[in-house]
Design a protein around this motif. Structure first.
Motif, PDB file in Angstrom:
ATOM      1  N   PRO A   5     -10.413  -5.812   7.656  1.00 49.55           N
ATOM      2  CA  PRO A   5      -9.796  -6.836   6.815  1.00 49.55           C
ATOM      3  C   PRO A   5      -8.839  -6.263   5.773  1.00 49.55           C
ATOM      4  O   PRO A   5      -8.106  -7.002   5.132  1.00 49.55           O
ATOM      5  N   ILE A   6      -8.869  -4.934   5.593  1.00 48.16           N
ATOM      6  CA  ILE A   6      -8.000  -4.333   4.581  1.00 48.16           C
ATOM      7  C   ILE A   6      -6.650  -3.953   5.196  1.00 48.16           C
ATOM      8  O   ILE A   6      -5.642  -3.835   4.511  1.00 48.16           O
ATOM      9  N   HIS A   7      -6.657  -3.801   6.507  1.00 47.28           N
ATOM     10  CA  HIS A   7      -5.465  -3.316   7.194  1.00 47.28           C
ATOM     11  C   HIS A   7      -4.236  -4.182   6.931  1.00 47.28           C
ATOM     12  O   HIS A   7      -3.103  -3.695   6.879  1.00 47.28           O
ATOM     13  N   GLN A   8      -4.463  -5.507   6.751  1.00 48.11           N
ATOM     14  CA  GLN A   8      -3.328  -6.409   6.552  1.00 48.11           C
ATOM     15  C   GLN A   8      -2.551  -6.134   5.271  1.00 48.11           C
ATOM     16  O   GLN A   8      -1.427  -6.604   5.123  1.00 48.11           O
ATOM     17  N   PHE A   9      -3.157  -5.383   4.354  1.00 46.83           N
ATOM     18  CA  PHE A   9      -2.464  -5.094   3.091  1.00 46.83           C
ATOM     19  C   PHE A   9      -1.743  -3.753   3.139  1.00 46.83           C
ATOM     20  O   PHE A   9      -1.149  -3.319   2.172  1.00 46.83           O
ATOM     21  N   GLN A  10      -1.851  -3.090   4.299  1.00 48.58           N
ATOM     22  CA  GLN A  10      -1.263  -1.760   4.444  1.00 48.58           C
ATOM     23  C   GLN A  10       0.260  -1.832   4.471  1.00 48.58           C
ATOM     24  O   GLN A  10       0.841  -2.674   5.160  1.00 48.58           O
ATOM     25  N   LEU A  11       0.883  -0.944   3.687  1.00 50.68           N
ATOM     26  CA  LEU A  11       2.340  -0.864   3.743  1.00 50.68           C
ATOM     27  C   LEU A  11       2.753   0.223   4.721  1.00 50.68           C
ATOM     28  O   LEU A  11       2.097   1.270   4.798  1.00 50.68           O
ATOM     29  N   PHE A  12       3.819  -0.043   5.478  1.00 50.85           N
ATOM     30  CA  PHE A  12       4.366   1.028   6.308  1.00 50.85           C
ATOM     31  C   PHE A  12       5.887   0.965   6.246  1.00 50.85           C
ATOM     32  O   PHE A  12       6.470  -0.124   6.184  1.00 50.85           O
ATOM     33  N   PRO A  13       6.515   2.112   6.212  1.00 49.88           N
ATOM     34  CA  PRO A  13       7.972   2.103   6.074  1.00 49.88           C
ATOM     35  C   PRO A  13       8.659   1.650   7.351  1.00 49.88           C
ATOM     36  O   PRO A  13       8.209   1.954   8.452  1.00 49.88           O
ATOM     37  N   ILE A  14       9.695   0.861   7.192  1.00 47.62           N
ATOM     38  CA  ILE A  14      10.528   0.453   8.327  1.00 47.62           C
ATOM     39  C   ILE A  14      11.777   1.339   8.344  1.00 47.62           C
ATOM     40  O   ILE A  14      12.169   1.864   9.373  1.00 47.62           O
ATOM     41  N   VAL A  15      12.376   1.501   7.173  1.00 49.76           N
ATOM     42  CA  VAL A  15      13.493   2.443   7.031  1.00 49.76           C
ATOM     43  C   VAL A  15      13.094   3.421   5.927  1.00 49.76           C
ATOM     44  O   VAL A  15      12.792   2.999   4.807  1.00 49.76           O
ATOM     45  N   ASP A  16      13.051   4.706   6.270  1.00 49.57           N
ATOM     46  CA  ASP A  16      12.678   5.701   5.263  1.00 49.57           C
ATOM     47  C   ASP A  16      13.837   5.946   4.320  1.00 49.57           C
ATOM     48  O   ASP A  16      14.946   6.279   4.742  1.00 49.57           O
ATOM     49  N   ILE A  17      13.585   5.721   3.018  1.00 50.10           N
ATOM     50  CA  ILE A  17      14.613   6.022   2.013  1.00 50.10           C
ATOM     51  C   ILE A  17      13.963   6.899   0.959  1.00 50.10           C
ATOM     52  O   ILE A  17      12.892   6.568   0.438  1.00 50.10           O
ATOM     53  N   ASP A  18      14.591   8.018   0.678  1.00 53.21           N
ATOM     54  CA  ASP A  18      14.038   8.927  -0.319  1.00 53.21           C
ATOM     55  C   ASP A  18      15.136   9.258  -1.307  1.00 53.21           C
ATOM     56  O   ASP A  18      16.154   9.811  -0.939  1.00 53.21           O
ATOM     57  N   VAL A  19      14.947   8.833  -2.560  1.00 55.40           N
ATOM     58  CA  VAL A  19      15.958   9.115  -3.583  1.00 55.40           C
ATOM     59  C   VAL A  19      15.371  10.075  -4.593  1.00 55.40           C
ATOM     60  O   VAL A  19      14.425   9.724  -5.306  1.00 55.40           O
TER      61      VAL A  19
ATOM     62  N   VAL B  29      -6.708   5.234   0.492  1.00 54.95           N
ATOM     63  CA  VAL B  29      -6.709   4.469  -0.741  1.00 54.95           C
ATOM     64  C   VAL B  29      -6.596   3.000  -0.362  1.00 54.95           C
ATOM     65  O   VAL B  29      -5.917   2.668   0.610  1.00 54.95           O
ATOM     66  N   PHE B  30      -7.296   2.164  -1.132  1.00 53.39           N
ATOM     67  CA  PHE B  30      -7.149   0.720  -0.935  1.00 53.39           C
ATOM     68  C   PHE B  30      -5.675   0.367  -1.140  1.00 53.39           C
ATOM     69  O   PHE B  30      -5.114   0.647  -2.209  1.00 53.39           O
ATOM     70  N   PRO B  31      -4.997  -0.230  -0.163  1.00 53.06           N
ATOM     71  CA  PRO B  31      -3.532  -0.339  -0.214  1.00 53.06           C
ATOM     72  C   PRO B  31      -2.956  -0.886  -1.523  1.00 53.06           C
ATOM     73  O   PRO B  31      -2.002  -0.322  -2.046  1.00 53.06           O
ATOM     74  N   PRO B  32      -3.507  -2.001  -2.081  1.00 55.09           N
ATOM     75  CA  PRO B  32      -2.896  -2.492  -3.317  1.00 55.09           C
ATOM     76  C   PRO B  32      -2.975  -1.503  -4.484  1.00 55.09           C
ATOM     77  O   PRO B  32      -2.233  -1.648  -5.452  1.00 55.09           O
ATOM     78  N   PHE B  33      -3.894  -0.509  -4.397  1.00 50.85           N
ATOM     79  CA  PHE B  33      -4.013   0.451  -5.499  1.00 50.85           C
ATOM     80  C   PHE B  33      -3.379   1.789  -5.141  1.00 50.85           C
ATOM     81  O   PHE B  33      -3.562   2.780  -5.834  1.00 50.85           O
ATOM     82  N   ASP B  34      -2.646   1.827  -4.043  1.00 50.38           N
ATOM     83  CA  ASP B  34      -1.993   3.064  -3.607  1.00 50.38           C
ATOM     84  C   ASP B  34      -0.707   3.253  -4.403  1.00 50.38           C
ATOM     85  O   ASP B  34       0.313   2.612  -4.127  1.00 50.38           O
ATOM     86  N   THR B  35      -0.777   4.113  -5.402  1.00 50.88           N
ATOM     87  CA  THR B  35       0.358   4.254  -6.325  1.00 50.88           C
ATOM     88  C   THR B  35       1.599   4.822  -5.646  1.00 50.88           C
ATOM     89  O   THR B  35       2.698   4.658  -6.165  1.00 50.88           O
ATOM     90  N   THR B  36       1.441   5.477  -4.498  1.00 47.39           N
ATOM     91  CA  THR B  36       2.620   6.058  -3.848  1.00 47.39           C
ATOM     92  C   THR B  36       3.582   4.967  -3.362  1.00 47.39           C
ATOM     93  O   THR B  36       4.764   5.227  -3.163  1.00 47.39           O
ATOM     94  N   THR B  37       3.067   3.744  -3.172  1.00 51.70           N
ATOM     95  CA  THR B  37       3.955   2.671  -2.693  1.00 51.70           C
ATOM     96  C   THR B  37       4.575   1.876  -3.840  1.00 51.70           C
ATOM     97  O   THR B  37       5.415   1.015  -3.612  1.00 51.70           O
ATOM     98  N   PHE B  38       4.132   2.147  -5.073  1.00 59.46           N
ATOM     99  CA  PHE B  38       4.565   1.328  -6.212  1.00 59.46           C
ATOM    100  C   PHE B  38       6.077   1.388  -6.416  1.00 59.46           C
ATOM    101  O   PHE B  38       6.729   0.369  -6.639  1.00 59.46           O
ATOM    102  N   ALA B  39       6.623   2.593  -6.350  1.00 61.82           N
ATOM    103  CA  ALA B  39       8.055   2.760  -6.629  1.00 61.82           C
ATOM    104  C   ALA B  39       8.880   1.928  -5.661  1.00 61.82           C
ATOM    105  O   ALA B  39       9.778   1.174  -6.070  1.00 61.82           O
ATOM    106  N   SER B  40       8.535   2.038  -4.390  1.00 59.74           N
ATOM    107  CA  SER B  40       9.298   1.298  -3.381  1.00 59.74           C
ATOM    108  C   SER B  40       9.137  -0.205  -3.564  1.00 59.74           C
ATOM    109  O   SER B  40      10.106  -0.971  -3.479  1.00 59.74           O
ATOM    110  N   GLN B  41       7.916  -0.650  -3.870  1.00 57.30           N
ATOM    111  CA  GLN B  41       7.703  -2.090  -4.067  1.00 57.30           C
ATOM    112  C   GLN B  41       8.472  -2.610  -5.265  1.00 57.30           C
ATOM    113  O   GLN B  41       9.105  -3.673  -5.199  1.00 57.30           O
TER     114      GLN B  41
END
Lengths: 249, 192
Positions: A5-19, B29-41
């Motif tokens: 049930p946690i997987h739906q909140f997972q972020l994954f990159p579609i386009v990698d951007i690194d600044v 890490v629980f995704p909403p608390f994953d600080t590595t994604t904060f900048a991009s969000q």
């Protein structure tokens, strides 16, 4: 992974951007933010292109949402508060559409991430503080000193008021975030339960009717929550903005 | 952060059941608390929400506000026009009624006048006719009287002659005509 049930909140990159070493990738979250904004803009612009004196269905829906938010803002902070209308209307439509897009299975819910809701809440609070200071200068701090309080109690009451003011962005963001998160987890757990029971043969199929009914009912509830949380966020925003206009309450 | 991760994994285990063995693949890490994604969000939220706010302030709010204002203006205008027309129609009705009353009054006056004229005319004619009739009556009466007088005077003559003849027959006396006439006159007086 299907039953997580946690997987739906997972972020994954579609386009990698690194600044400069900072990961600014265009993720699924960013995609749904863009989808949310795009759908809000398309809805509000396309529905009103006719500028009909007598509105058609779409235009009447756009007008309804406009007047709904306008009335909410006007009733809590008066005509002066209408200068914040674009902000409040943007917030309401953004949260509502983000919540509603999240209702599609396999879709990402932008508002289920605390950083997003916190950023929106901070936007509101910073608007209140900056506009309040610009309009009223130091009188703005009058919001921490309620009228009709005995002198002896002022330090204590002011302390409470300050704590309450500082907790506003937290309560505003956590309320929305937690509602969306909890709702989607619950929905997913019940939905996964149907699949698990379904794998147990005929007895399981009969048993799976219960969580199925639960999932249907929860889906309806989640639609209500999606709207309600957008509304609550808007109402509280209006009340906080009122402090920026009328600090001495 | 480590303890938080453990808590979140526990949470995932509690609610997800079978999820625990997969948790390691993606989410330590629980995704909403994953600080590595904060900048991009935050970055993409700023862009998308900023765009929404810009379009809202520049295009959408003025447009919908304009539509609503036009409509309320139109409604106010239409109501004013309607009340103006209503007033006008009331004025027209008033004028019409006044004119109607005037016309009725005039008609009555004319009818009255006609009636009086006709009555006068009638009275005139009747008077003329009556006068004519009275003249003719008087003339007729005159003629009747003349005829009767003549007849009566002739009766006297006849009676005198008859008396003479009767006397001459009955007796051998010759009666003087004048005497007979006097006798007739005496008898006539007695009868009268």
């Amino acid at each position: 992974m299907a039953n997580d049930p946690i997987h739906q909140f997972q972020l994954f990159p579609i386009v990698d951007i690194d600044v400069a070493g900072v990961d600014l990738s265009f993720t699924n979250s960013a995609l749904f933010m863009a989808l949310t904004v795009g759908s809000v803009v398309l809805f509000l612009v396309l529905s009103t292109t006719g500028r009909g004196l007598v509105p058609n269905r779409w235009q009447s829906m756009a007008e309804m949402s406009y007047e709904f938010v306008a009335n909410t803002l006007r009733s809590s902070s008066g005509t002066e508060g209408m200068r914040f209308f674009p902000l409040v209307f943007s917030l309401f439509m953004f949260i509502l559409f983000a919540n509603l897009w999240g209702m599609f299975p396999y879709f990402f819910t932008v508002t289920s991430h605390i950083i997003v809701t916190f950023a929106l809440a901070m936007l509101v609070i910073l608007t209140v503080v900056i506009v309040g200071l610009m309009r009223h200068g130091t009188h703005f701090f009058g919001i921490f000193i309620p009228g009709g309080v005995p002198m002896a109690l002022i330090p204590l009451v002011s302390l409470i008021e300050i704590i309450s003011f500082l907790s506003r962005p937290i309560s505003l963001s956590v309320r929305l975030f937690a509602n969306m998160l909890a709702g989607h987890i619950t929905l997913k757990v019940f939905a996964a339960f149907i699949v698990t029971l379904g794998g147990l043969g005929i007895g399981g199929w009969l048993g799976a009717v219960l969580p199925l009914g639960m999932t249907v009912a929860l889906t309806a509830l989640e639609f209500l929550v999606a709207f309600l949380q957008a509304y609550v966020f808007t109402v509280l925003t209006c009340m906080y903005l009122n402090d920026a206009i009328h600090p001495g309450h | 952060m480590a303890t938080e991760t453990e808590v979140m994994q526990e949470l995932a285990t509690d609610v997800g059941g079978a999820a625990v063995e997969h948790a390691g693949d993606h989410a330590v890490v629980f995704p909403p608390f994953d600080t590595t994604t904060f900048a991009s969000q935050l970055f993409w939220l700023a862009i998308t929400f900023g765009l929404l706010y810009y379009l809202m302030a520049r295009v959408i709010v003025p447009r919908i506000g304009g539509i609503l204002e036009d409509r309320s203006d139109r409604i106010v205008g239409d109501l004013a026009e309607a009340s103006r027309l209503k007033e006008e129609s009331e004025r027209v009705i008033e004028t019409y009624e006044a004119e109607l009353a005037e016309a009725r009054r005039k008609a009555q006056a004319i009818a009255e006048e006609r009636r009086a004229a006709v009555n006068a005319d009638l009275a005139e004619k009747r008077k003329t006719a009556e006068a004519g009739l009275a003249g003719k009556l008087a003339e007729a009466e005159g003629r009747i009287r003349t005829i009767r007088d003549k007849a009566l005077s002739e009766v006297d003559g006849i009676a005198t002659e008859a008396a003479e003849a009767v006397v001459a027959r009955l007796a051998p006396v010759t009666v003087d005509t004048a005497e007979a006439a006097a006798a007739v006159a005496r008898v006539k007086r007695q009868e009268a």
